[in-house]
Design a protein around this motif. Structure first.
Motif, PDB file in Angstrom:
ATOM      1  N   ASP A   1     -56.525  -6.427  -8.944  1.00  0.00           N
ATOM      2  CA  ASP A   1     -56.269  -5.371  -9.943  1.00  0.00           C
ATOM      3  C   ASP A   1     -54.855  -4.795  -9.938  1.00  0.00           C
ATOM      4  N   THR A   2     -54.238  -4.618  -8.777  1.00  0.00           N
ATOM      5  CA  THR A   2     -52.896  -4.032  -8.763  1.00  0.00           C
ATOM      6  C   THR A   2     -52.006  -4.749  -7.755  1.00  0.00           C
ATOM      7  N   GLU A   3     -50.692  -4.630  -7.962  1.00  0.00           N
ATOM      8  CA  GLU A   3     -49.727  -5.229  -7.034  1.00  0.00           C
ATOM      9  C   GLU A   3     -49.789  -4.530  -5.677  1.00  0.00           C
ATOM     10  N   THR A   4     -50.028  -3.220  -5.692  1.00  0.00           N
ATOM     11  CA  THR A   4     -50.125  -2.470  -4.439  1.00  0.00           C
ATOM     12  C   THR A   4     -51.230  -3.036  -3.564  1.00  0.00           C
ATOM     13  N   ARG A   5     -52.398  -3.238  -4.127  1.00  0.00           N
ATOM     14  CA  ARG A   5     -53.526  -3.785  -3.368  1.00  0.00           C
ATOM     15  C   ARG A   5     -53.233  -5.203  -2.909  1.00  0.00           C
ATOM     16  N   ALA A   6     -52.527  -5.973  -3.750  1.00  0.00           N
ATOM     17  CA  ALA A   6     -52.169  -7.349  -3.391  1.00  0.00           C
ATOM     18  C   ALA A   6     -51.220  -7.375  -2.197  1.00  0.00           C
ATOM     19  N   ARG A   7     -50.235  -6.490  -2.197  1.00  0.00           N
ATOM     20  CA  ARG A   7     -49.272  -6.453  -1.088  1.00  0.00           C
ATOM     21  C   ARG A   7     -49.958  -6.020   0.217  1.00  0.00           C
ATOM     22  N   ILE A   8     -50.881  -5.101   0.114  1.00  0.00           N
ATOM     23  CA  ILE A   8     -51.627  -4.667   1.300  1.00  0.00           C
ATOM     24  C   ILE A   8     -52.468  -5.833   1.832  1.00  0.00           C
ATOM     25  N   TYR A   9     -53.106  -6.575   0.925  1.00  0.00           N
ATOM     26  CA  TYR A   9     -53.927  -7.721   1.335  1.00  0.00           C
ATOM     27  C   TYR A   9     -53.081  -8.764   2.059  1.00  0.00           C
TER      28      TYR A   9
ATOM     29  N   ASP B   1     -45.613   1.186   6.797  1.00  0.00           N
ATOM     30  CA  ASP B   1     -44.289   0.819   7.322  1.00  0.00           C
ATOM     31  C   ASP B   1     -43.932  -0.619   6.952  1.00  0.00           C
ATOM     32  N   GLY B   2     -44.915  -1.512   7.058  1.00  0.00           N
ATOM     33  CA  GLY B   2     -44.654  -2.935   6.812  1.00  0.00           C
ATOM     34  C   GLY B   2     -44.463  -3.292   5.360  1.00  0.00           C
ATOM     35  N   THR B   3     -45.082  -2.532   4.454  1.00  0.00           N
ATOM     36  CA  THR B   3     -45.001  -2.849   3.030  1.00  0.00           C
ATOM     37  C   THR B   3     -43.996  -1.980   2.282  1.00  0.00           C
ATOM     38  N   GLY B   4     -43.610  -0.854   2.894  1.00  0.00           N
ATOM     39  CA  GLY B   4     -42.704   0.070   2.212  1.00  0.00           C
ATOM     40  C   GLY B   4     -43.402   0.948   1.197  1.00  0.00           C
ATOM     41  N   LEU B   5     -44.742   0.946   1.203  1.00  0.00           N
ATOM     42  CA  LEU B   5     -45.511   1.785   0.279  1.00  0.00           C
ATOM     43  C   LEU B   5     -45.725   3.168   0.885  1.00  0.00           C
ATOM     44  N   TYR B   6     -45.984   4.153   0.019  1.00  0.00           N
ATOM     45  CA  TYR B   6     -46.246   5.503   0.505  1.00  0.00           C
ATOM     46  C   TYR B   6     -47.538   5.516   1.328  1.00  0.00           C
ATOM     47  N   PRO B   7     -47.550   6.229   2.472  1.00  0.00           N
ATOM     48  CA  PRO B   7     -48.769   6.286   3.298  1.00  0.00           C
ATOM     49  C   PRO B   7     -50.006   6.751   2.530  1.00  0.00           C
ATOM     50  N   SER B   8     -49.834   7.747   1.652  1.00  0.00           N
ATOM     51  CA  SER B   8     -50.988   8.234   0.889  1.00  0.00           C
ATOM     52  C   SER B   8     -51.517   7.150  -0.060  1.00  0.00           C
ATOM     53  N   THR B   9     -50.610   6.370  -0.641  1.00  0.00           N
ATOM     54  CA  THR B   9     -51.009   5.271  -1.534  1.00  0.00           C
ATOM     55  C   THR B   9     -51.760   4.209  -0.752  1.00  0.00           C
ATOM     56  N   VAL B  10     -51.264   3.898   0.442  1.00  0.00           N
ATOM     57  CA  VAL B  10     -51.903   2.888   1.282  1.00  0.00           C
ATOM     58  C   VAL B  10     -53.299   3.343   1.699  1.00  0.00           C
ATOM     59  N   ARG B  11     -53.427   4.598   2.107  1.00  0.00           N
ATOM     60  CA  ARG B  11     -54.737   5.101   2.539  1.00  0.00           C
ATOM     61  C   ARG B  11     -55.762   5.029   1.397  1.00  0.00           C
ATOM     62  N   GLU B  12     -55.331   5.422   0.220  1.00  0.00           N
ATOM     63  CA  GLU B  12     -56.237   5.386  -0.936  1.00  0.00           C
ATOM     64  C   GLU B  12     -56.651   3.956  -1.270  1.00  0.00           C
TER      65      GLU B  12
END
Length: 203
Positions: free
Chosen positions: A69-77, A93-104
């Motif tokens: 569904d999203t690039e954010t979820r893809a990068r986390i995967y 830290d590894g993806t450069g995404l905001y911690p709150s975005t990663v947690r959600e």
């Protein structure tokens, strides 16, 4: 050719094996220019290789973004496949995404069964964070096969639907099977036989 033609060029630098044009100046400056050109060429080649790798990574992320569904979820995967048992802070830290975005995103992916989590074991007292691990790509694909198959069959039956016939009577000529080798024991000749039987049903 005479033996004279094989004599060493007096303007050649024995260090790099490149012949230099005596008309370009003294040997030292010409050699320095040659080495600078070689250095720039190496840098360009390195940048080209880096772009090729990044292009490959971006293509994988684009494809996974379609599945997840999203690039954010893809990068986390992708990160969790490469670094399993990571905490949300480590993923951020590894993806450069905001911690709150990663947690959600991790909470959503866990609810959907795309990632698994366990408490990190710690010998000391205090709050032990969750560690996350992504499911295997073959399991990820199996999870979306049903939806993709249904959509492809809807397209296949488009003319029937435009003619006013009910979707309930749709034929299902598209059958997608996912072979996972040792994981599901269905691969090789058995998987080929399943694919052939699907084709026979289309005829």
């Amino acid at each position: 050719m005479t033996s004279d033609e094989f004599d060493a060029d007096p303007a050649a630098d024995p260090d790099d094996g490149l012949a230099l044009d005596p008309g370009e100046g003294d040997d030292e400056s010409a050699t320095e220019r040659t080495r600078e050109e070689l250095r720039k060429t190496r840098e360009r080649l390195g940048e080209g290789a880096g772009k090729a790798v990044k292009g490959f990574d971006d293509n994988v992320v684009d494809l996974l973004a379609w599945l997840l569904d999203t690039e954010t979820r893809a990068r986390i995967y992708v990160y969790l496949r490469d670094d399993p048992r990571s905490t949300s802070d480590e993923v951020a830290d590894g993806t450069g995404l905001y911690p709150s975005t990663v947690r959600e995103a991790l909470a959503e992916l866990h609810d959907e069964g795309t990632v698994e989590r366990d408490k990190r074991e710690s010998s000391g007292a205090g709050n032990n964070p969750y560690e996350y691990e992504a499911i295997a790509p073959s399991d990820l694909v199996r999870g979306v096969v049903g939806d993709v198959q249904e959509e492809l069959n809807a397209v296949f039956n488009l003319d029937r639907r435009l003619g006013g016939e009910s979707p309930d009577g749709d034929a299902e000529p598209v059958q997608i099977s996912v072979g996972g080798g040792e994981e599901n024991g269905k691969g090789g000749e058995e998987g080929d036989a399943a694919a052939e039987s699907d084709e026979d049903g289309d005829r």
